[in-house]
Scaffold this motif. Sequence first.
Motif, PDB file in Angstrom:
ATOM      1  N   THR A 196      -5.482 -10.648  -1.983  1.00 53.83           N
ATOM      2  CA  THR A 196      -5.450  -9.925  -0.708  1.00 53.83           C
ATOM      3  C   THR A 196      -4.409 -10.505   0.246  1.00 53.83           C
ATOM      4  N   SER A 197      -4.290 -11.817   0.299  1.00 52.11           N
ATOM      5  CA  SER A 197      -3.287 -12.424   1.184  1.00 52.11           C
ATOM      6  C   SER A 197      -1.874 -12.166   0.680  1.00 52.11           C
ATOM      7  N   LYS A 198      -1.670 -12.247  -0.618  1.00 52.04           N
ATOM      8  CA  LYS A 198      -0.330 -12.065  -1.179  1.00 52.04           C
ATOM      9  C   LYS A 198       0.120 -10.626  -1.059  1.00 52.04           C
ATOM     10  N   TRP A 199      -0.715  -9.680  -1.486  1.00 49.27           N
ATOM     11  CA  TRP A 199      -0.318  -8.268  -1.433  1.00 49.27           C
ATOM     12  C   TRP A 199      -0.314  -7.742  -0.005  1.00 49.27           C
ATOM     13  N   GLY A 200      -1.211  -8.255   0.845  1.00 49.92           N
ATOM     14  CA  GLY A 200      -1.185  -7.825   2.239  1.00 49.92           C
ATOM     15  C   GLY A 200       0.107  -8.214   2.926  1.00 49.92           C
ATOM     16  N   ALA A 201       0.566  -9.453   2.704  1.00 45.31           N
ATOM     17  CA  ALA A 201       1.840  -9.881   3.287  1.00 45.31           C
ATOM     18  C   ALA A 201       3.019  -9.142   2.669  1.00 45.31           C
ATOM     19  N   GLN A 202       2.917  -8.765   1.420  1.00 46.75           N
ATOM     20  CA  GLN A 202       4.025  -8.091   0.744  1.00 46.75           C
ATOM     21  C   GLN A 202       4.174  -6.635   1.174  1.00 46.75           C
ATOM     22  N   HIS A 203       3.056  -5.949   1.392  1.00 47.23           N
ATOM     23  CA  HIS A 203       3.119  -4.505   1.633  1.00 47.23           C
ATOM     24  C   HIS A 203       2.813  -4.101   3.078  1.00 47.23           C
ATOM     25  N   TRP A 204       2.192  -4.979   3.898  1.00 46.84           N
ATOM     26  CA  TRP A 204       1.745  -4.541   5.211  1.00 46.84           C
ATOM     27  C   TRP A 204       2.263  -5.383   6.365  1.00 46.84           C
ATOM     28  N   GLN A 205       2.680  -6.605   6.120  1.00 48.35           N
ATOM     29  CA  GLN A 205       3.085  -7.448   7.241  1.00 48.35           C
ATOM     30  C   GLN A 205       4.347  -6.927   7.921  1.00 48.35           C
ATOM     31  N   ALA A 206       5.367  -6.593   7.145  1.00 48.32           N
ATOM     32  CA  ALA A 206       6.616  -6.094   7.733  1.00 48.32           C
ATOM     33  C   ALA A 206       6.460  -4.717   8.378  1.00 48.32           C
ATOM     34  N   PRO A 207       5.809  -3.724   7.751  1.00 43.56           N
ATOM     35  CA  PRO A 207       5.677  -2.419   8.424  1.00 43.56           C
ATOM     36  C   PRO A 207       4.850  -2.459   9.704  1.00 43.56           C
ATOM     37  N   LEU A 208       3.917  -3.392   9.823  1.00 49.47           N
ATOM     38  CA  LEU A 208       3.062  -3.464  11.009  1.00 49.47           C
ATOM     39  C   LEU A 208       3.611  -4.397  12.078  1.00 49.47           C
ATOM     40  N   THR A 209       4.773  -4.971  11.867  1.00 44.23           N
ATOM     41  CA  THR A 209       5.389  -5.857  12.847  1.00 44.23           C
ATOM     42  C   THR A 209       6.407  -5.080  13.677  1.00 44.23           C
TER      43      THR A 209
ATOM     44  N   THR B 204       2.659  -9.402  13.661  1.00 39.74           N
ATOM     45  CA  THR B 204       1.602  -9.358  12.651  1.00 39.74           C
ATOM     46  C   THR B 204       1.687 -10.595  11.772  1.00 39.74           C
ATOM     47  N   THR B 205       0.596 -11.326  11.687  1.00 35.84           N
ATOM     48  CA  THR B 205       0.555 -12.533  10.882  1.00 35.84           C
ATOM     49  C   THR B 205       0.153 -12.195   9.447  1.00 35.84           C
ATOM     50  N   ARG B 206       0.243 -13.191   8.603  1.00 35.07           N
ATOM     51  CA  ARG B 206      -0.155 -13.024   7.210  1.00 35.07           C
ATOM     52  C   ARG B 206      -1.662 -12.760   7.098  1.00 35.07           C
ATOM     53  N   HIS B 207      -2.434 -13.344   8.009  1.00 33.32           N
ATOM     54  CA  HIS B 207      -3.882 -13.141   7.975  1.00 33.32           C
ATOM     55  C   HIS B 207      -4.254 -11.724   8.417  1.00 33.32           C
ATOM     56  N   ASP B 208      -3.508 -11.179   9.378  1.00 35.05           N
ATOM     57  CA  ASP B 208      -3.750  -9.799   9.799  1.00 35.05           C
ATOM     58  C   ASP B 208      -3.444  -8.827   8.659  1.00 35.05           C
ATOM     59  N   ALA B 209      -2.364  -9.060   7.947  1.00 36.84           N
ATOM     60  CA  ALA B 209      -2.037  -8.207   6.810  1.00 36.84           C
ATOM     61  C   ALA B 209      -3.073  -8.339   5.704  1.00 36.84           C
ATOM     62  N   ALA B 210      -3.625  -9.543   5.522  1.00 38.93           N
ATOM     63  CA  ALA B 210      -4.684  -9.719   4.534  1.00 38.93           C
ATOM     64  C   ALA B 210      -5.937  -8.946   4.920  1.00 38.93           C
ATOM     65  N   ALA B 211      -6.232  -8.860   6.219  1.00 35.84           N
ATOM     66  CA  ALA B 211      -7.385  -8.074   6.664  1.00 35.84           C
ATOM     67  C   ALA B 211      -7.200  -6.595   6.326  1.00 35.84           C
ATOM     68  N   VAL B 212      -5.983  -6.080   6.469  1.00 38.24           N
ATOM     69  CA  VAL B 212      -5.720  -4.686   6.099  1.00 38.24           C
ATOM     70  C   VAL B 212      -5.941  -4.481   4.601  1.00 38.24           C
ATOM     71  N   ALA B 213      -5.489  -5.430   3.798  1.00 40.50           N
ATOM     72  CA  ALA B 213      -5.688  -5.331   2.349  1.00 40.50           C
ATOM     73  C   ALA B 213      -7.176  -5.352   1.990  1.00 40.50           C
ATOM     74  N   ILE B 214      -7.948  -6.185   2.675  1.00 37.92           N
ATOM     75  CA  ILE B 214      -9.395  -6.245   2.422  1.00 37.92           C
ATOM     76  C   ILE B 214     -10.057  -4.929   2.794  1.00 37.92           C
ATOM     77  N   GLY B 215      -9.685  -4.352   3.934  1.00 37.47           N
ATOM     78  CA  GLY B 215     -10.274  -3.087   4.350  1.00 37.47           C
ATOM     79  C   GLY B 215      -9.941  -1.945   3.411  1.00 37.47           C
ATOM     80  N   ARG B 216      -8.702  -1.871   2.940  1.00 31.33           N
ATOM     81  CA  ARG B 216      -8.322  -0.808   2.011  1.00 31.33           C
ATOM     82  C   ARG B 216      -9.064  -0.956   0.680  1.00 31.33           C
ATOM     83  N   ARG B 217      -9.250  -2.172   0.234  1.00 29.42           N
ATOM     84  CA  ARG B 217     -10.005  -2.367  -1.003  1.00 29.42           C
ATOM     85  C   ARG B 217     -11.467  -1.983  -0.819  1.00 29.42           C
ATOM     86  N   ALA B 218     -12.050  -2.274   0.340  1.00 25.65           N
ATOM     87  CA  ALA B 218     -13.437  -1.880   0.599  1.00 25.65           C
ATOM     88  C   ALA B 218     -13.590  -0.363   0.701  1.00 25.65           C
TER      89      ALA B 218
END
Length: 313
Positions: A201-214, A220-234
């Motif tokens: 979640t941390s790796k893919w969140g930073a890869q796919h969501w950190q840059a578009p949400l900044t 947007t931090t790496r932890h914020d992008a990881a939260a998006v990845a966790i929510g999409r998986r849920a």
Amino acid sequence: MSIRLPAPLAHLANAPHGRYMLACRVHFAHRGTEWRDRVEANRAVAYRIHRDVQRGRWYITASWQIPPAPTIPMSAALAHGVIAVDTNADHLAAWRLDVHGNPIGNPRHFPYDLSGNADHRDAQVRHALTRLLHWAQNCGVKAIAIEDLDFQAEKTREKHGRRKRFRQLISGMPTGKLRARLTAMAEATGIAIIAADPAYTSKWGAQHWQAPLTSKKRMTTRHDAAAVAIGRRALGHPIRRRTAPPPAHRSDEQGHRTAQARAGARGREGPRPRIPGPRTRSALPGYGENAGDQNAQHRSERSTEHLQLMLSP
């Protein structure tokens, strides 16, 4: 409140029939509103009074039984989106997602300090979770997604070698206490807790969501992008964002996209559907499975036409 004293303490009674009337005021700082509601509704409450000899204080503990919360289906819990939480050593990074997996608003951070004694650490975790649940209630969200972390068997030296700082980091993360506290506190507020798989979640969140949400106004931090990845998986969505079409003719000539819409989705961009029917060009003369019969028929028609032209005056 009056207490019926046992026989050895009957001489301490200050009320008729061997009872002791409490004259002091008692205030319950924790769940005082729930206790007041049960007392006003004449519901059962058990009390325990004990004295701390070393401190010279009397304590009264009220307890009652809470019925188990009804289990709601996953579709009903995710009907209003989800709040995804990424657990860290010093704060909780949370972001709200709609039912389609799109982040809404800005991320929220709920810090806590895990230094000090056990009571201080527990109070810090409880305070952070209380603010998280209040935010979920204000947003109208009925579910919170959190990583299903367990570092009990993952913090040994055999697992991570001499990475002492990393082992200290994961040892300090209160994953078990957070999960137990959040489950108990969310049950009282009617919010469902969804445990998501924490893999990548941390790796893919930073890869796919950190840059578009900044942006210029939001970092947007790496932890914020990881939260998006966790929510999409849920929510059941893939973590990866929908990629651009391949460069060749803007079609799927070079393969499917990494995240492509389903076959029944409206506005789906994909390969054109094939027109039903045979693949051979049997409609043209000289092609197809019955090419010999069609050529013979065509030659007979041409000879008949030529004969008619010769016989005409």
